[in-house]
Motif scaffolding. Structure first.
Motif, PDB file in Angstrom:
ATOM      1  N   ASP A 235       0.736  -1.427  -0.057  1.00 27.49           N
ATOM      2  CA  ASP A 235      -0.055   0.098  -0.184  1.00 27.49           C
ATOM      3  C   ASP A 235       0.808   1.257   0.490  1.00 27.49           C
ATOM      4  O   ASP A 235       0.710   1.997  -0.627  1.00 27.49           O
ATOM      5  CB  ASP A 235      -1.085   0.218   1.078  1.00 27.49           C
ATOM      6  N   VAL A 236       1.904   0.951   0.327  1.00 30.26           N
ATOM      7  CA  VAL A 236       3.058   2.414   0.656  1.00 30.26           C
ATOM      8  C   VAL A 236       3.711   2.605  -0.202  1.00 30.26           C
ATOM      9  O   VAL A 236       3.545   3.985  -1.310  1.00 30.26           O
ATOM     10  CB  VAL A 236       3.842   2.276   2.015  1.00 30.26           C
ATOM     11  N   ARG A 237       4.358   1.643  -0.951  1.00 30.40           N
ATOM     12  CA  ARG A 237       4.953   1.610  -2.720  1.00 30.40           C
ATOM     13  C   ARG A 237       3.792   1.970  -3.329  1.00 30.40           C
ATOM     14  O   ARG A 237       3.965   2.478  -4.873  1.00 30.40           O
ATOM     15  CB  ARG A 237       5.242   0.359  -3.326  1.00 30.40           C
ATOM     16  N   GLU A 238       2.405   1.652  -3.634  1.00 33.18           N
ATOM     17  CA  GLU A 238       1.468   2.367  -4.428  1.00 33.18           C
ATOM     18  C   GLU A 238       1.613   3.780  -3.694  1.00 33.18           C
ATOM     19  O   GLU A 238       1.135   4.499  -4.834  1.00 33.18           O
ATOM     20  CB  GLU A 238       0.003   1.349  -4.207  1.00 33.18           C
ATOM     21  N   GLY A 239       0.550   4.123  -3.291  1.00 31.40           N
ATOM     22  CA  GLY A 239       0.688   5.529  -1.990  1.00 31.40           C
ATOM     23  C   GLY A 239       2.180   6.577  -3.172  1.00 31.40           C
ATOM     24  O   GLY A 239       1.786   7.204  -3.521  1.00 31.40           O
ATOM     25  N   MET A 240       2.995   5.463  -2.665  1.00 27.13           N
ATOM     26  CA  MET A 240       4.542   6.632  -3.284  1.00 27.13           C
ATOM     27  C   MET A 240       4.599   6.819  -5.120  1.00 27.13           C
ATOM     28  O   MET A 240       4.695   7.712  -5.202  1.00 27.13           O
ATOM     29  CB  MET A 240       5.600   5.579  -2.517  1.00 27.13           C
ATOM     30  N   VAL A 241       3.827   6.071  -5.403  1.00 26.83           N
ATOM     31  CA  VAL A 241       4.529   5.345  -6.443  1.00 26.83           C
ATOM     32  C   VAL A 241       3.410   6.962  -7.338  1.00 26.83           C
ATOM     33  O   VAL A 241       2.972   7.781  -8.160  1.00 26.83           O
ATOM     34  CB  VAL A 241       4.232   4.543  -8.044  1.00 26.83           C
ATOM     35  N   ARG A 242       1.703   6.915  -6.652  1.00 26.44           N
ATOM     36  CA  ARG A 242       0.433   7.909  -7.300  1.00 26.44           C
ATOM     37  C   ARG A 242       0.972   8.627  -7.118  1.00 26.44           C
ATOM     38  O   ARG A 242       0.507   9.707  -7.821  1.00 26.44           O
ATOM     39  CB  ARG A 242      -0.784   7.358  -5.877  1.00 26.44           C
ATOM     40  N   ARG A 243       2.311   9.016  -5.587  1.00 22.36           N
ATOM     41  CA  ARG A 243       2.350  10.728  -5.000  1.00 22.36           C
ATOM     42  C   ARG A 243       3.122  11.073  -6.470  1.00 22.36           C
ATOM     43  O   ARG A 243       3.693  12.254  -6.608  1.00 22.36           O
ATOM     44  CB  ARG A 243       3.046  10.735  -3.824  1.00 22.36           C
ATOM     45  N   GLU A 244       4.113  10.656  -6.842  1.00 23.20           N
ATOM     46  CA  GLU A 244       5.569  10.533  -7.200  1.00 23.20           C
ATOM     47  C   GLU A 244       4.520  10.969  -8.866  1.00 23.20           C
ATOM     48  O   GLU A 244       5.474  12.150  -9.701  1.00 23.20           O
ATOM     49  CB  GLU A 244       5.891   9.230  -7.394  1.00 23.20           C
ATOM     50  N   ALA A 245       4.026   9.992  -9.378  1.00 17.97           N
ATOM     51  CA  ALA A 245       3.490  10.399 -10.614  1.00 17.97           C
ATOM     52  C   ALA A 245       2.794  11.754 -10.822  1.00 17.97           C
ATOM     53  O   ALA A 245       3.123  12.951 -11.286  1.00 17.97           O
ATOM     54  CB  ALA A 245       2.160   9.780 -11.072  1.00 17.97           C
TER      55      ALA A 245
ATOM     56  N   GLY B 274       3.604  15.407 -12.802  1.00 16.25           N
ATOM     57  CA  GLY B 274       3.000  15.942 -13.524  1.00 16.25           C
ATOM     58  C   GLY B 274       2.805  17.304 -13.603  1.00 16.25           C
ATOM     59  O   GLY B 274       2.285  18.369 -13.600  1.00 16.25           O
ATOM     60  N   ALA B 275       2.785  17.376 -11.827  1.00 14.73           N
ATOM     61  CA  ALA B 275       2.575  18.859 -11.309  1.00 14.73           C
ATOM     62  C   ALA B 275       3.814  19.502 -11.697  1.00 14.73           C
ATOM     63  O   ALA B 275       4.079  21.660 -11.754  1.00 14.73           O
ATOM     64  CB  ALA B 275       2.392  19.633  -9.815  1.00 14.73           C
ATOM     65  N   LEU B 276       5.329  19.140 -11.431  1.00 18.27           N
ATOM     66  CA  LEU B 276       6.494  20.142 -12.171  1.00 18.27           C
ATOM     67  C   LEU B 276       6.581  19.877 -12.886  1.00 18.27           C
ATOM     68  O   LEU B 276       7.685  20.446 -13.621  1.00 18.27           O
ATOM     69  CB  LEU B 276       7.482  19.809 -11.381  1.00 18.27           C
ATOM     70  N   GLY B 277       5.853  19.116 -14.022  1.00 25.26           N
ATOM     71  CA  GLY B 277       6.189  19.068 -15.440  1.00 25.26           C
ATOM     72  C   GLY B 277       7.813  17.919 -15.703  1.00 25.26           C
ATOM     73  O   GLY B 277       7.993  18.407 -16.602  1.00 25.26           O
ATOM     74  N   LEU B 278       8.092  16.999 -14.781  1.00 24.52           N
ATOM     75  CA  LEU B 278       8.753  16.311 -14.999  1.00 24.52           C
ATOM     76  C   LEU B 278       7.717  14.778 -15.705  1.00 24.52           C
ATOM     77  O   LEU B 278       7.304  14.843 -16.027  1.00 24.52           O
ATOM     78  CB  LEU B 278       8.651  15.102 -14.151  1.00 24.52           C
ATOM     79  N   GLU B 279       9.031  14.863 -16.428  1.00 26.34           N
ATOM     80  CA  GLU B 279       8.773  13.433 -18.110  1.00 26.34           C
ATOM     81  C   GLU B 279       9.099  12.225 -17.143  1.00 26.34           C
ATOM     82  O   GLU B 279      10.226  12.574 -17.158  1.00 26.34           O
ATOM     83  CB  GLU B 279       8.850  14.050 -19.375  1.00 26.34           C
TER      84      GLU B 279
END
Length: 115
Positions: free
Chosen positions: A55-65, A69-74
């Protein structure tokens, strides 16, 4: 006469019930049973920890995405290329001639050295 029979039967039934309950409790307190209970609890705890980590890993991936997106990183063009992590603070190399934490100067007052 009926009273005595009733109380005798009630006492015998209570004795049988209490004996069965005590024997059941004693079987649960044998070393083998306690070891099995501990193993079951350990496995259950392991499953809970694994679920929590997923669950933590899934949340990390979601938050990193979301942050990407917010910072414009590709994402990298080739998915097989390793992603270079960018750290907020880069580790500084010690200046030439300075002593790092690994090579401390000799201190004659150090009482922790073997003499």
């Amino acid at each position: 006469m009926f009273r005595r029979t009733f109380w005798f039967t009630a006492g015998a039934a209570a004795g049988v019930w209490a004996t069965a309950k005590v024997n059941r409790k004693l079987k649960r307190l044998t070393p083998e049973s306690l070891a099995a209970q501990a193993a079951d609890k350990a496995i259950e705890t392991g499953h809970k920890l694994k679920d929590f980590a997923l669950d933590v890993r899934e949340g990390m991936v979601r938050r990193e995405a979301e942050l990407g997106g917010a910072l414009g990183l590709e994402a990298p063009v080739d998915p097989e290329l390793p992603v270079r992590r960018h750290f907020a603070v880069e580790a500084a190399e010690p200046a030439p001639g300075s002593h790092s934490y690994r090579t401390l100067p000799y201190n004659p007052n150090n009482r922790n050295e073997d003499h």
